[in-house]
Design an enzyme around this catalytic site. Structure first.
Site, PDB file in Angstrom:
ATOM      1  N   GLY A 239       0.757  -1.239   0.000  1.00 32.79           N
ATOM      2  CA  GLY A 239       0.000   0.000   0.000  1.00 32.79           C
ATOM      3  C   GLY A 239       0.782   1.281   0.000  1.00 32.79           C
ATOM      4  N   GLU A 273       4.000  -6.631   1.806  1.00 31.74           N
ATOM      5  CA  GLU A 273       3.466  -7.058   0.490  1.00 31.74           C
ATOM      6  C   GLU A 273       3.426  -5.879  -0.484  1.00 31.74           C
ATOM      7  OE1 GLU A 273      -0.447  -8.248   1.697  1.00 31.74           O
ATOM      8  OE2 GLU A 273       0.231 -10.031   2.762  1.00 31.74           O
ATOM      9  N   PRO A 274       4.580  -5.308  -0.810  1.00 32.91           N
ATOM     10  CA  PRO A 274       4.564  -4.132  -1.682  1.00 32.91           C
ATOM     11  C   PRO A 274       4.307  -4.489  -3.141  1.00 32.91           C
ATOM     12  CG  PRO A 274       6.819  -4.778  -1.264  1.00 32.91           C
ATOM     13  CD  PRO A 274       5.947  -5.724  -0.473  1.00 32.91           C
ATOM     14  N   GLY A 275       3.493  -3.699  -3.800  1.00 29.09           N
ATOM     15  CA  GLY A 275       3.268  -3.892  -5.231  1.00 29.09           C
ATOM     16  C   GLY A 275       3.678  -2.645  -5.987  1.00 29.09           C
ATOM     17  N   ARG A 276       2.818  -1.622  -5.868  1.00 31.13           N
ATOM     18  CA  ARG A 276       3.018  -0.371  -6.596  1.00 31.13           C
ATOM     19  C   ARG A 276       4.409   0.235  -6.389  1.00 31.13           C
ATOM     20  NH1 ARG A 276      -1.413   2.741  -7.881  1.00 31.13           N
ATOM     21  NH2 ARG A 276      -2.578   1.646  -6.283  1.00 31.13           N
ATOM     22  N   TYR A 316      -9.829   4.965 -11.343  1.00 30.82           N
ATOM     23  CA  TYR A 316      -9.435   5.589 -10.067  1.00 30.82           C
ATOM     24  C   TYR A 316      -9.244   7.096 -10.165  1.00 30.82           C
ATOM     25  CZ  TYR A 316      -7.805   0.744  -9.207  1.00 30.82           C
ATOM     26  OH  TYR A 316      -7.688  -0.604  -9.082  1.00 30.82           O
ATOM     27  N   CYS A 343     -14.637   2.914 -27.909  1.00 29.48           N
ATOM     28  CA  CYS A 343     -15.933   3.581 -27.986  1.00 29.48           C
ATOM     29  C   CYS A 343     -16.574   3.715 -26.616  1.00 29.48           C
ATOM     30  CB  CYS A 343     -16.837   2.838 -28.954  1.00 29.48           C
ATOM     31  SG  CYS A 343     -16.160   2.898 -30.607  1.00 29.48           S
TER      32      CYS A 343
HETATM   33  C1  PLP Z   1      -3.028  -5.253  -3.853  1.00 31.46           C
HETATM   34  C2  PLP Z   1      -2.485  -5.792  -2.579  1.00 31.46           C
HETATM   35  C3  PLP Z   1      -1.183  -5.500  -2.180  1.00 31.46           C
HETATM   36  C4  PLP Z   1      -0.295  -4.529  -2.934  1.00 31.46           C
HETATM   37  O1  PLP Z   1      -0.745  -3.220  -2.819  1.00 31.46           O
HETATM   38  P1  PLP Z   1       0.145  -2.008  -3.373  1.00 31.46           P
HETATM   39  O2  PLP Z   1      -0.653  -0.816  -3.064  1.00 31.46           O
HETATM   40  O3  PLP Z   1       0.343  -2.225  -4.819  1.00 31.46           O
HETATM   41  O4  PLP Z   1       1.447  -2.040  -2.630  1.00 31.46           O
HETATM   42  C5  PLP Z   1      -0.697  -6.102  -1.051  1.00 31.46           C
HETATM   43  N1  PLP Z   1      -1.468  -6.970  -0.318  1.00 31.46           N
HETATM   44  C6  PLP Z   1      -2.735  -7.258  -0.661  1.00 31.46           C
HETATM   45  C7  PLP Z   1      -3.509  -8.192   0.157  1.00 31.46           C
HETATM   46  C8  PLP Z   1      -3.281  -6.690  -1.815  1.00 31.46           C
HETATM   47  O5  PLP Z   1      -4.549  -6.968  -2.136  1.00 31.46           O
END
Ligand code: PLP
Length: 415
Positions: A239, A273-276, A316, A343
């Site tokens: 997050g 759990e980093p993604g972004r 978003y 479209c």
């Molecule tokens: C989507 C998600 C993440 C990653 O979130 P980011 O904002 O991309 O870091 C981590 N944990 C869970 C459970 C998620 O659903």
């Protein structure tokens, strides 16, 4: 911090001109920078030094096999939300023993696949799901490792579709429900308690909500320990936000410092759990101008990437920086909407944007497209999905070829 910059007026990914990629691979194309991905992973990993920890990259942010492979080679773990993502992790050489499995709708076949692969932990989202996991484990003669996802009821101050820690969200359970679930799990021969989990949302721009959430999670974890239930880790989710425009997100170090201090004091292992924050600024979407038009006072730049390629702007209200790949300093700047060919009126990449005048066939780069870009792409309007390219220094590889028209109807049958 990322490795996209102009050299002699031409945007480059690391040392590769984006114009060269467009010429050789076509457009639209997602271009990722390996150096940026690696740098971000290391910064996050380093931010937790001083405490036992595991970085589990959230696969859903960008799930290309080559991207997963780069991260697996750095020792990353993975946060998955489906059996499909588990299969990707394994295919990319990731270690199942470093996988956490999140998501509110895990099905029996997915639970079985994860148990078979030997994942590190299930992040359990409801009482019913706990019983489902227990039943599958029992059938397989296994013991399922679990954490309960607690909803700490913290406002992450982010877009409503990516806030997940509020009372009204479908994610997690209250601390009281979690406590009962832990008691059940601790007494079950087919469940193994590992830790406590939370994830409060995405694109969070302050440290405070994380600290507040961690406080609530620790409170529960300590209470459970007091009741004789061993809690080894705290999973604080992902997050952490990034700068798309003028946001000033905390540095991973600032967040890390706050988390490590608490985890260390109470002797917990940390899972994140980093993604972004790993891939968001590590990718651009390369698109070509098809043409321009004016409707009254309104000017439009029509490009070959649409909402099916990048849905974040309409989903978003997301703002993505857009720059011409080749800069022409003498051009006048205009207020335009950058729109795709789909479209739908929601098919835009930018609204009311100041952009230098552009001619047909010129290239634009959409920044910050590495996370929730390709992974959310669709074939709407029967548009083959874009190619994906990974740049590494002065070279690049196509890591996913552009879809063909035949790919569009793979699996379909005429009567
Ligand atoms: C989507 C998600 C993440 C990653 O979130 P980011 O904002 O991309 O870091 C981590 N944990 C869970 C459970 C998620 O659903």
């Amino acid at each position: 911090m990322h490795h996209f910059s102009a050299i002699d007026g031409v945007l480059h990914a690391e040392q590769v001109p984006l114009a060269l990629i467009a010429e050789q691979v076509g457009t639209p194309t997602y271009v990722y920078s390996r150096a940026t991905i690696e740098r971000h992973y290391r910064v996050v990993d380093q931010s937790l030094h001083g405490v036992d920890h595991m970085v589990c990259y959230a696969v859903k942010a960008c799930s290309n096999l080559a991207v997963l492979q780069v991260l697996a080679q750095l020792g990353s773990g993975f946060d998955i939300v489906s059996a499909g993502e588990l299969a990707r992790v394994i295919q990319a050489g990731g270690d199942p023993a470093k996988v956490v499995f999140s998501g509110v709708g895990k099905q029996d076949f997915e639970i079985a696949a994860a148990l078979q692969a030997g994942i590190y932990c299930f992040n359990v989202e409801s009482e019913q799901e706990l019983h489902r996991i227990e039943a599958v484990a029992q059938r397989m003669g296994k013991r399922a490792p679990i954490s309960v996802r607690v909803n700490p009821e913290v406002d992450a101050h982010t877009h409503k579709y990516i806030a997940t820690g509020l009372k009204t969200s479908k994610f997690g359970v209250s601390p009281a429900v979690a406590e009962a679930m832990y008691h059940h799990a601790a007494a079950s021969p087919h469940l193994q308690v590992k830790g406590v989990d939370c994830h409060i949302g995405s694109q969070i721009l302050q440290v405070a909500p994380f600290v507040e959430a961690l406080g609530k999670v620790i409170e529960l974890a300590q209470r459970l320990r007091g009741q004789g239930i061993a809690i080894a880790h705290l999973d604080v989710g992902g997050g952490l936000g990034i700068a798309y425009r003028d946001e000033t997100p905390p540095l991973p170090d600032e967040l890390g410092e706050a988390l490590v201090a608490v985890a260390h004091r109470h002797q917990f292992t940390l899972v994140v759990e980093p993604g972004r924050v790993i891939v968001g600024n590590a990718g651009v979407l390369l698109t070509r101008v098809i043409g321009t038009k004016n409707n009254g006072d309104k000017r439009f730049v029509i490009v070959d990437a649409g909402m099916n390629d990048l849905v974040r702007p309409v989903l978003y209200d997301a703002w993505h920086r857009i720059d011409p790949v080749v800069s022409h300093p003498a051009r006048t700047v205009q207020l335009v909407d950058v729109v795709g060919p789909v479209c739908e009126s929601g098919d835009f990449l930018a609204l009311d944007r100041l952009l230098p005048e552009v001619d047909p066939d010129e290239l634009l780069a959409v920044y910050g497209a590495g996370a929730y870009g390709y992974s959310m792409a669709s074939n709407y309007n029967s548009r083959p999905r874009a190619a994906e390219v990974l740049v590494d220094g002065a070279t690049y590889q196509v890591v996913r070829q552009r879809e063909s028209v035949q790919d569009l109807w793979r699996g379909e049958r005429l009567l």
